[in-house]
Design an enzyme around this catalytic site. Sequence first.
Site, mmCIF file in Angstrom:
data_model
loop_
_atom_site.group_PDB
_atom_site.id
_atom_site.type_symbol
_atom_site.label_atom_id
_atom_site.label_comp_id
_atom_site.label_asym_id
_atom_site.label_seq_id
_atom_site.Cartn_x
_atom_site.Cartn_y
_atom_site.Cartn_z
ATOM 1 N N ASP A 38 -8.075 0.437 -6.768
ATOM 2 C CA ASP A 38 -8.913 -0.451 -6.631
ATOM 3 C C ASP A 38 -10.552 0.057 -6.856
ATOM 4 O OD1 ASP A 38 -10.433 -2.961 -5.830
ATOM 5 O OD2 ASP A 38 -11.192 -1.876 -4.233
ATOM 6 N N ASP A 239 -9.353 -1.345 -0.367
ATOM 7 C CA ASP A 239 -10.248 -1.350 0.835
ATOM 8 C C ASP A 239 -10.395 -2.996 1.091
ATOM 9 O OD1 ASP A 239 -11.939 -2.012 -1.573
ATOM 10 O OD2 ASP A 239 -13.479 -1.710 -0.094
ATOM 11 N N ASP A 243 -6.855 -6.788 -1.418
ATOM 12 C CA ASP A 243 -5.847 -5.605 -1.898
ATOM 13 C C ASP A 243 -4.616 -5.535 -1.011
ATOM 14 O OD1 ASP A 243 -7.642 -4.387 -3.908
ATOM 15 O OD2 ASP A 243 -8.792 -3.639 -2.209
HETATM 16 P P1 ADP Z 1 -12.326 -6.188 -6.758
HETATM 17 O O1 ADP Z 1 -10.853 -5.961 -7.241
HETATM 18 O O2 ADP Z 1 -13.214 -5.664 -7.561
HETATM 19 O O3 ADP Z 1 -12.408 -5.768 -5.057
HETATM 20 P P2 ADP Z 1 -12.327 -9.061 -6.097
HETATM 21 O O4 ADP Z 1 -10.872 -9.471 -6.275
HETATM 22 O O5 ADP Z 1 -12.640 -9.016 -4.534
HETATM 23 O O6 ADP Z 1 -12.440 -7.837 -6.898
HETATM 24 O O7 ADP Z 1 -12.992 -10.129 -6.754
HETATM 25 C C1 ADP Z 1 -13.021 -10.384 -7.947
HETATM 26 C C2 ADP Z 1 -14.132 -11.257 -8.736
HETATM 27 O O8 ADP Z 1 -14.268 -12.368 -7.902
HETATM 28 C C3 ADP Z 1 -15.612 -10.473 -8.370
HETATM 29 O O9 ADP Z 1 -15.818 -9.559 -9.176
HETATM 30 C C4 ADP Z 1 -16.504 -11.633 -8.294
HETATM 31 O O10 ADP Z 1 -16.651 -12.096 -9.784
HETATM 32 C C5 ADP Z 1 -15.663 -12.852 -7.553
HETATM 33 N N1 ADP Z 1 -15.816 -12.930 -6.109
HETATM 34 C C6 ADP Z 1 -14.879 -12.492 -5.027
HETATM 35 N N2 ADP Z 1 -15.613 -12.622 -3.877
HETATM 36 C C7 ADP Z 1 -16.685 -13.321 -4.201
HETATM 37 C C8 ADP Z 1 -17.811 -13.694 -3.373
HETATM 38 N N3 ADP Z 1 -17.742 -13.611 -2.381
HETATM 39 N N4 ADP Z 1 -18.966 -14.103 -4.007
HETATM 40 C C9 ADP Z 1 -19.006 -14.296 -5.210
HETATM 41 N N5 ADP Z 1 -18.136 -13.841 -6.044
HETATM 42 C C10 ADP Z 1 -16.825 -13.344 -5.842
HETATM 43 MG MG MG Z 2 -12.258 -3.189 -3.308
#
Ligand code: ADP
Ligand code: MG
Length: 294
Positions: A38, A239, A243
């Site tokens: 991730d 994390d 995931d």
């Molecule tokens: P990563 O795989 O990098 O951990 P996530 O799957 O958690 O990312 O989130 C993917 C995308 O969704 C983020 O890059 C953001 O654009 C959007 N996103 C997720 N959670 C939030 C939140 N709480 N507020 C705003 N945008 C969010």
């Molecule tokens: Mg992450």
Amino acid sequence: ATPTALLVGTGRGSQLGILIRGPQILEQTRRVDTIVLDKTGTITTGQMRMSALHAVPGQNETELLRFAATAENGSEHPVAHAVVAAAISSGHELSTAEAFLSHQGFGVQAVVDGHLVLVGRASWLRTEWNVLVPDELSAAIGAGEADGKTAVTVAWDGQARGVILVGDSIKNSSAKAIADFRNLGLMPVLLTGDNEGAARAIGSQVGVNDVRAGITPQGKLDAIRELQAQGHVVAMVGDGVNDAAALAAADLGIAMGTGTDAAIAASDITVMSGDLLVVGDAIRLARRTLGTIK
Ligand code: ADP
Ligand code: MG
């Protein structure tokens, strides 16, 4: 293989700051050939900070930040922490949002001062909420993402109001750890919900060329299954809540101890410090432990 000998491995693991769910984990660890990572909070620190804010013409920036931060107040996502921290450091007192709902991997919704506020991926606002994202905001998103930033769009009452850019930094040991994975014969893959620009920027800095961006939590799970269907034995390091499903499906789920409870609960191994170098140590330890008892 006697259980006692295997337990020696888990005992030494605890000295490295690794929690192993049980001795049976060591066998899976030995066979792993692919390591899926991730991005946010795993390769990077996950401590995101706001770097810029763009409001549509006529929209007050102070109000934009207050609405976004109030809506994000209930979220544990790194993007949410960045928005809330920026609002607090510019002197806002945040009220509690009503009807808060988090959409893992997409964004959040909440009611602030009677307005339905959305903060999240522009594509999610467009397709799920029919929010039009004006050209000037799309341009700000494109420029931010090309610069390696994560861009989230803020809307309320069905209208896009602005964009917030956030970014974080790569952990000191990530590049070294990924080189170590290659030495161990593991193929690294970067899997992230974040945008292509940010993901490629991070990938090239740490030496991962197989970068898969814009992946939903379900998509992360599918990617693990697909690698397994191709015959790979897959470790996944993550994390986030987003995931958890992928960590549970992987042959070896590894959680960062600095991450969410959901990720830890879904994993076979927890690396307490969140240092990726320790992941390589854990795999080496498992191979050595099995070597001595075979
Ligand atoms: P990563 O795989 O990098 O951990 P996530 O799957 O958690 O990312 O989130 C993917 C995308 O969704 C983020 O890059 C953001 O654009 C959007 N996103 C997720 N959670 C939030 C939140 N709480 N507020 C705003 N945008 C969010
Ligand atoms: Mg992450």
